[in-house]
Each structure stands twice: as structure tokens, then as C-alpha cells.
Design an enzyme around this catalytic site. Structure first.
Site, PDB file in Angstrom:
ATOM      1  N   ASP A  39       0.835  -1.203   0.000  1.00 47.29           N
ATOM      2  CA  ASP A  39       0.000   0.000   0.000  1.00 47.29           C
ATOM      3  C   ASP A  39       0.869   1.251   0.000  1.00 47.29           C
ATOM      4  O   ASP A  39       1.640   1.483   0.926  1.00 47.29           O
ATOM      5  CB  ASP A  39      -0.907   0.001   1.235  1.00 47.29           C
ATOM      6  CG  ASP A  39      -1.811   1.223   1.282  1.00 47.29           C
ATOM      7  OD1 ASP A  39      -2.985   1.096   0.901  1.00 47.29           O
ATOM      8  OD2 ASP A  39      -1.341   2.305   1.699  1.00 47.29           O
ATOM      9  N   TYR A  44       2.911   9.996  -0.609  1.00 45.31           N
ATOM     10  CA  TYR A  44       4.035   9.446   0.144  1.00 45.31           C
ATOM     11  C   TYR A  44       5.378   9.734  -0.531  1.00 45.31           C
ATOM     12  O   TYR A  44       6.422   9.610   0.107  1.00 45.31           O
ATOM     13  CB  TYR A  44       3.890   7.937   0.323  1.00 45.31           C
ATOM     14  CG  TYR A  44       2.664   7.482   1.076  1.00 45.31           C
ATOM     15  CD1 TYR A  44       1.840   8.393   1.749  1.00 45.31           C
ATOM     16  CD2 TYR A  44       2.310   6.138   1.122  1.00 45.31           C
ATOM     17  CE1 TYR A  44       0.709   7.969   2.422  1.00 45.31           C
ATOM     18  CE2 TYR A  44       1.181   5.700   1.806  1.00 45.31           C
ATOM     19  CZ  TYR A  44       0.379   6.625   2.440  1.00 45.31           C
ATOM     20  OH  TYR A  44      -0.745   6.193   3.116  1.00 45.31           O
ATOM     21  N   LYS A  69      -2.887   5.834  -4.117  1.00 46.52           N
ATOM     22  CA  LYS A  69      -3.968   6.770  -3.817  1.00 46.52           C
ATOM     23  C   LYS A  69      -3.755   8.100  -4.522  1.00 46.52           C
ATOM     24  O   LYS A  69      -2.614   8.543  -4.704  1.00 46.52           O
ATOM     25  CB  LYS A  69      -4.059   7.013  -2.303  1.00 46.52           C
ATOM     26  CG  LYS A  69      -4.096   5.758  -1.452  1.00 46.52           C
ATOM     27  CD  LYS A  69      -4.068   6.110   0.025  1.00 46.52           C
ATOM     28  CE  LYS A  69      -3.745   4.888   0.867  1.00 46.52           C
ATOM     29  NZ  LYS A  69      -2.317   4.485   0.762  1.00 46.52           N
ATOM     30  N   HIS A 102      -7.704   9.669  -1.738  1.00 47.20           N
ATOM     31  CA  HIS A 102      -7.044   9.704  -0.435  1.00 47.20           C
ATOM     32  C   HIS A 102      -7.884  10.380   0.650  1.00 47.20           C
ATOM     33  O   HIS A 102      -7.927   9.906   1.789  1.00 47.20           O
ATOM     34  CB  HIS A 102      -5.684  10.406  -0.566  1.00 47.20           C
ATOM     35  CG  HIS A 102      -4.670   9.941   0.410  1.00 47.20           C
ATOM     36  ND1 HIS A 102      -3.317   9.880   0.123  1.00 47.20           N
ATOM     37  CD2 HIS A 102      -4.774   9.487   1.680  1.00 47.20           C
ATOM     38  CE1 HIS A 102      -2.656   9.428   1.175  1.00 47.20           C
ATOM     39  NE2 HIS A 102      -3.514   9.179   2.130  1.00 47.20           N
TER      40      HIS A 102
END
Length: 269
Positions: A39, A44, A69, A102
Site C-alpha cells: 500500500d 508518500y 492513492k 485519499h
């Protein structure tokens, strides 16, 4: 099992706060340890490293379940399609197994158009399932009223100190899998006396007990660590909690979040 007979491993490996240059080794280690569900997210900043880790593992792509996401600043129909292509390129994969919005960002009023773009990605076959993250029942109701596709997954904050029972109930009623982010409460639960007592009874770590509780409660969980021994520990969950132990952990819920409130987060994103 998600819609379209898409099998999603109930335990995954999360890469939040893992740097891009560390993600290759971390992901490859997790896959070698036995994880098949990875994931990540655009926000990120490590999709490229994750992609390299997937390749380094040497496993066929179809043996892995890859999630990413869409970030808040890319919401909107066309911008979602473009952002997905950017993520897919960084991950170096022809398809993504699960694509999530998200955050709902209700102040922007764009999540319905964003969801319609996700529907197109699903129809085009470049994603196998679509879902959301941090959506509250009101947001999910809006999607139900405006589109014909129910999210396969809702990834939300969930750990012993905070479990949104309304989200759990809504998901169970509408066939939406609840997935826990920060399933260990960002480490805040590891010294709790109730959990340490249960862990001692099983000869296990508190982290293992909490992850077993998530799985036994029907949630998907995505613990994160870059330490090989902890990566291995978090997947070693072949023990059973009693109904009394499960209930004791349920009672720990304080209703206090660690993360932002989805009703207000991201208004300026």
C-alpha cells in the site's frame, strides 16, 4: 473478496513515511517475507521506490496486490486521470489493483467528479478495483446517490484507541471493506496494560495481538516497519484471540483520533 472477484490479502505492507530511496529494499524485504499486498500513495513520494521493490522481488505481477492513492490537489475528472497515469508510470506497472481517493475534501466538492474518473479507470481495465480513504458515511451516501458504483474499500484510521463504529457498520451494510491505516496507533498502543497482558497470555508481541484483532474483526490492516525482524513479526499471526480478549480490546476505544478529521482536513489543499 472485492467486486469483480478481486482477491485482496487481508494483511498488507504500508509504506507511509518510508523514503523513496528506502522503499525498494523495504518492499522487496516485505515481499520476500511473505507479504503480497503493498500500500502506497502519491502523497508518500515513494511510488518509484515501491515499483523498484516490486520488480526486485522477482515475483510475477499477478501474484502481487498493489494499492496507491490520489492526492487532494489532483481531484477533478481530467486531473485524476492524469495523476493516475503519473502514479502508474512511477510504479512501472500496467495496472493497479486498487486505486483510492485519499481524502474526500468536501470543501472542494470535487470528489464525485473524481470518483467518476475512477469509474473510467475501472472500465478501462487499468485498475482492478476502486475505493476511497477517510470517507465518512455522508460522503459515501453522496457517491451512492450520484454514481452507480459503490467503493470496494474505505481506508480509515482504526486502532484500539480509535475505531469508528459508524464506518464499520456502514461498510458491513453496504459491502464496503474497512481497511485500517495506522493499525497500531502509530505505536501508541504498544505499552497499554490490557494489550500487554493479552500478549503475555499468548507469548506474542502487542503488535501481533492488535493486528490479529483487526483481522478477526473483519478489517484489512497495513502495518509499516523498515526493520526486517518486525516486518516478519507482523505477518506471523497464526494464533487465536478469545471472544473475551476481542471484547476487551473493543472496549479500549476512546473516540479520539490521532490523525485529521476527514470532515475538515484538506480545505486548503
Amino acid at each position: 473478496m472485492l467486486p469483480g472477484d478481486v482477491a485482496m490479502p487481508q494483511l498488507g505492507y504500508g509504506v507511509w513515511q518510508i523514503a523513496d530511496d528506502e522503499a525498494e529494499t523495504a518492499v522487496a524485504t516485505a515481499i520476500e517475507t511473505g507479504y503480497r499486498h503493498i500500500d502506497t500513495a502519491s502523497a508518500y513520494g515513494n511510488e518509484k521506490g515501491v515499483g523498484l521493490g516490486l520488480k526486485k522481488s522477482g515475483l510475477p505481477r499477478e501474484d502481487l496486490f498493489v494499492v496507491t492513492k490520489l492526492w487532494n490537489d489532483a481531484q477533478g475528472y481530467e486531473s485524476t486521470l492524469a495523476a493516475f497515469e503519473e502514479s502508474r508510470t512511477k510504479l512501472a506497472t500496467e495496472y493497479v489493483d486498487l486505486y483510492l481517493i485519499h481524502w474526500p475534501i468536501p470543501s472542494k466538492a470535487l470528489f464525485v467528479d473524481t470518483w467518476k474518473a475512477c469509474e473510467k479507470l475501472l472500465a478501462d481495465g487499468v485498475v482492478r478495483a476502486i475505493g476511497v480513504s477517510n470517507f465518512q458515511p455522508a460522503h459515501l451516501e453522496t457517491l451512492a446517490q450520484e454514481t452507480g458504483t459503490v467503493p470496494a474499500v474505505n481506508q480509515v484510521e482504526s486502532h484500539p484507541m480509535f475505531r469508528d463504529t459508524e464506518i464499520d457498520a456502514y461498510g458491513a451494510e453496504h459491502g464496503i471493506v474497512t481497511e485500517a491505516w495506522s493499525p497500531l496507533g502509530q505505536g501508541g498502543v504498544l505499552t497499554d496494560p490490557t494489550l500487554t497482558a493479552i500478549a503475555a497470555e499468548h507469548g506474542r508481541s502487542v503488535a501481533q495481538v492488535v493486528l490479529r484483532w483487526h483481522l478477526d474483526s473483519g478489517r484489512v490492516a497495513i502495518p509499516k516497519s523498515v526493520t526486517p525482524s518486525r516486518i516478519a513479526e507482523n505477518i506471523d499471526l497464526d494464533f487465536v484471540l478469545t471472544s473475551e480478549q476481542l471484547a476487551a480490546i473493543d472496549w479500549m476505544n476512546t473516540g479520539e483520533r490521532i490523525g485529521p478529521d476527514p470532515l475538515f482536513f484538506g480545505s486548503d489543499a
